[in-house]
Structures are given as structure tokens and as C-alpha cells.
Design a protein around this motif. Structure first.
Motif, short mmCIF file in Angstrom:
data_model
loop_
_atom_site.label_atom_id
_atom_site.label_comp_id
_atom_site.label_asym_id
_atom_site.label_seq_id
_atom_site.Cartn_x
_atom_site.Cartn_y
_atom_site.Cartn_z
N ARG A 59 -3.51 1.02 -12.59
CA ARG A 59 -2.27 1.80 -12.51
C ARG A 59 -1.97 2.46 -13.84
N ARG A 104 0.83 -1.22 0.00
CA ARG A 104 0.00 0.00 0.00
C ARG A 104 0.86 1.25 0.00
N ARG A 105 1.94 1.23 0.77
CA ARG A 105 2.79 2.43 0.86
C ARG A 105 3.48 2.68 -0.48
N TYR A 106 3.91 1.61 -1.15
CA TYR A 106 4.54 1.79 -2.46
C TYR A 106 3.53 2.35 -3.46
N GLN A 136 0.95 4.10 -2.86
CA GLN A 136 0.66 5.48 -2.50
C GLN A 136 1.73 6.42 -3.06
N GLU A 178 3.58 5.83 -5.66
CA GLU A 178 3.43 5.81 -7.11
C GLU A 178 2.27 6.71 -7.55
N ARG A 179 1.14 6.63 -6.84
CA ARG A 179 -0.03 7.45 -7.20
C ARG A 179 0.23 8.93 -7.01
N ASN A 180 0.97 9.29 -5.96
CA ASN A 180 1.17 10.70 -5.63
C ASN A 180 2.32 11.35 -6.40
N ARG A 184 -4.22 5.47 -14.52
CA ARG A 184 -3.95 6.68 -13.73
C ARG A 184 -2.97 7.61 -14.44
#
Length: 327
Positions: free
Chosen positions: A159, A125-127, A129, A131-133, A162
Motif C-alpha cells: 500500500r 477488498r472493496r475498501y 479498491q 484506496e487504490r483507485n 503504491r
């Protein structure tokens, strides 16, 4: 079966949404009628009235007894969205102000530079996040094992849809030992990723040169069970520098489904065979990735070695990289 919540993201509770939707179905109703429609009590509905009115979901009909009417959805939702946008604007302004206050200090505290994430799901999840930001660039050193399931087609499509920040990735020779990694990388390159093949001493991802994530332990079997997130610091600068050094030493990797011109050489899938040879992969592993038989791969490798004048299969991969045949 629980009714699907539609207004949760706009700050509306389950009870409030239930009452509003019941009123939409029923039309103007008294407290008792609305209570019967929702399975609640008239007293509970009365206590909820100020909040429903404040949200702009209902209004009162003139006269006695008290009757309520639902605000049309297109009007009510617009009001809620506008209110939430205003709250977000204020929150962003507050974040900027707080960031300014932090910047005025002499420097970050050690506990603000490093963040420890534990658990495979939490690491994934942290990775994602990061990548998305990311808005400017993602830098990635790719090495197994992987916290994110690269075989999840739905997640891969989401992914790709996005259309995040441009990505530069350096793939370890071991990266393609993982089933499906070749197809995953081919899709990433088709979506615009710049990929190279090189030495990868550690798994690493850096978003916008502002945040990095890497394994907390060096044991490969536990590399995705915990991670270290690094925020702006000398350590982060060193990680960015490490990536750039490895990038300059790496060779371009091409795993595209696009056909080359008829007279061009090498043609696909020979370019992919050469790329995997350069990665140091065995014939059996190349066969699994490309969906070919080991005998077919052996014949193709032999032809490529003869064409390149290579003494060994590893020499063929080296010569392909040296002559820029992987780009």
C-alpha cells in the motif's frame, strides 16, 4: 505441479500458452511433434492454429509437411500488449460514452446510489479498491474493528509503495486500543498522511469525494461484516460534510519517529504519550502500544502532568492538544 501461467493477463489461454512455450523449447515442429511435446493431440493442435496465428504467437514454415515456428517472445509479447492497450483504450472510450448517457437522465436511480457489500473479506477488498483507485484525496474516520489486517506487513508495504492519493484521517480515541495500531499510524504519518484525533461517530472512508464506504449496521461487533458503498448523491455530500466538520474540531496527531531539536519540548516519545493521553487511553494500554512497562508510563505521565500544570492525566492530554503540542 501446474506450470506457472505468464500470459494470462494478455488473453492467452492455458492450452495456447502451453503450445507456444513448447514450441519455443522445441524449435520448428510438426503438428505431431508439438502434440507429443504438449501431451495433446494433433487434431487439437490443428484446431488451435487459427487462434495462435491470430495472437501472433506462431507462424508456418514454408514446405511440406506443415511445420510451425514460435514468434520470438520480445516480438510476440509486444504485439499482445499493444493489442490489449488498444482494447483498453476502446473500453475507456465506451465507459465515457455510457457515463454521458447516464448523466443525460434526470438523476440516478436509488439502486445506483447505494451498493451493499457482505462478508469481511469482501468489505476489505472493496475498501482497498477505493484506496487504490483514489487519485485526489482519501478521507478516513478510523474506529475499530478493522476489516483490513493492519498487522500484515506485506500488504502495508504494498500500500505504501503504491503512493496513492493524499490521505486525511481522524482517529477515534478507541483506535489505539487495537494492538499494532500505533505503529501502523506512525508509518502512515511518515508516508504523508495528515492525522488528527477526535470524535468518530462512524467508520467511514471517502475516495475523491466520489465514493464512500461505511458499516451497514451500527453494532460494533458486526461493523466489518457488511458495508454500504455510497455513490454520488446528496447522501455522499452529507458524509463529506460530516468529515469536514469533524476535521475542524479534531486536534492534530503526531506519531513520528523523527527526533526533535535537542532544546525542543516535548520530545519523542513524550509526544506519543501525550497523544495517547488525549485519546483517553489508560496507562496499561499506552504501555502496550509503546512497548514500555506500566510503571515507566506512570512515571512519564506524572512528569508530563507536572510540566503542563495539569490536575489529572486527562487534563494533561487536553492541555497538550490546546497548546498544539501534538502537532
Amino acid at each position: 505441479m501446474a506450470q506457472r501461467r505468464l500470459l494470462e493477463g494478455l488473453g492467452v489461454t492455458v492450452a495456447e500458452e502451453t503450445s507456444y512455450r513448447a514450441l519455443l523449447r522445441h524449435g520448428p515442429a510438426t503438428l505431431s511433434e508439438l502434440a507429443a511435446e504438449t501431451g495433446s493431440s494433433a487434431a487439437a493442435i490443428r484446431r488451435m492454429l487459427p487462434r495462435l496465428e491470430d495472437l501472433g504467437l506462431i507462424s508456418r514454415v514454408a514446405g511440406r509437411p506443415l511445420r510451425l515456428v514460435a514468434t520470438p517472445p520480445n516480438v510476440a509479447i509486444d504485439i499482445l500488449v499493444a493489442r490489449r492497450q488498444e482494447e483498453l483504450t476502446h473500453s475507456r472510450a465506451a465507459a465515457a460514452l455510457l457515463a454521458t448517457e447516464v448523466a443525460e437522465r434526470s438523476g440516478p436511480h436509488p439502486e445506483e446510489v447505494l451498493e451493499v457489500v457482505t462478508g469481511r473479506d469482501a468489505v476489505a477488498r472493496r475498501y482497498l479498491q477505493l484506496e487504490r483507485n483514489a487519485t485526489r484525496e482519501m478521507l478516513v474516520l478510523v474506529h475499530p474493528p478493522y476489516a483490513v489486517d493492519i498487522s500484515d506487513d506485506q500488504e502495508n508495504r504494498q500500500r505504501a509503495a503504491r503512493q496513492g492519493a493524499p490521505t486525511r484521517g481522524i482517529y477515534s480515541p478507541l483506535a489505539f486500543e487495537h494492538p499494532g495500531m500505533l505503529a501502523h499510524t506512525r508509518r502512515a504519518i511518515a508516508d504523508g498522511e495528515q492525522a488528527r484525533l477526535g470524535q468518530v461517530p462512524v467508520k467511514l472512508a471517502i475516495a475523491d469525494a466520489r465514493t464512500a464506504i461505511l458499516p451497514l449496521v451500527s453494532d460494533e461487533d458486526r461493523a466489518v461484516e457488511s458495508a454500504l458503498v455510497v455513490h454520488p448523491s446528496a447522501l455522499l455530500d452529507a458524509l463529506v460534510g460530516l468529515f469536514e466538520t469533524l476535521w475542524r474540531a479534531a486536534v492534530p496527531l503526531r506519531l513520528s519517529a523523527d527526533a526533535l531539536e535537542p532544546e525542543a519540548w516535548p520530545q519523542a516519545p513524550d509526544t506519543e504519550v501525550l497523544a495517547l493521553l488525549a485519546a483517553g487511553m489508560k496507562d496499561d494500554a499506552i504501555a502496550r502500544q509503546l512497548g514500555l512497562s506500566p510503571r515507566t508510563v506512570q512515571r512519564r505521565v506524572q512528569v508530563l502532568c507536572e510540566r503542563l500544570g495539569a490536575r489529572t492525566r486527562f487534563h494533561a492530554g487536553f492541555l497538550a492538544a490546546q497548546h498544539d503540542l501534538l502537532a
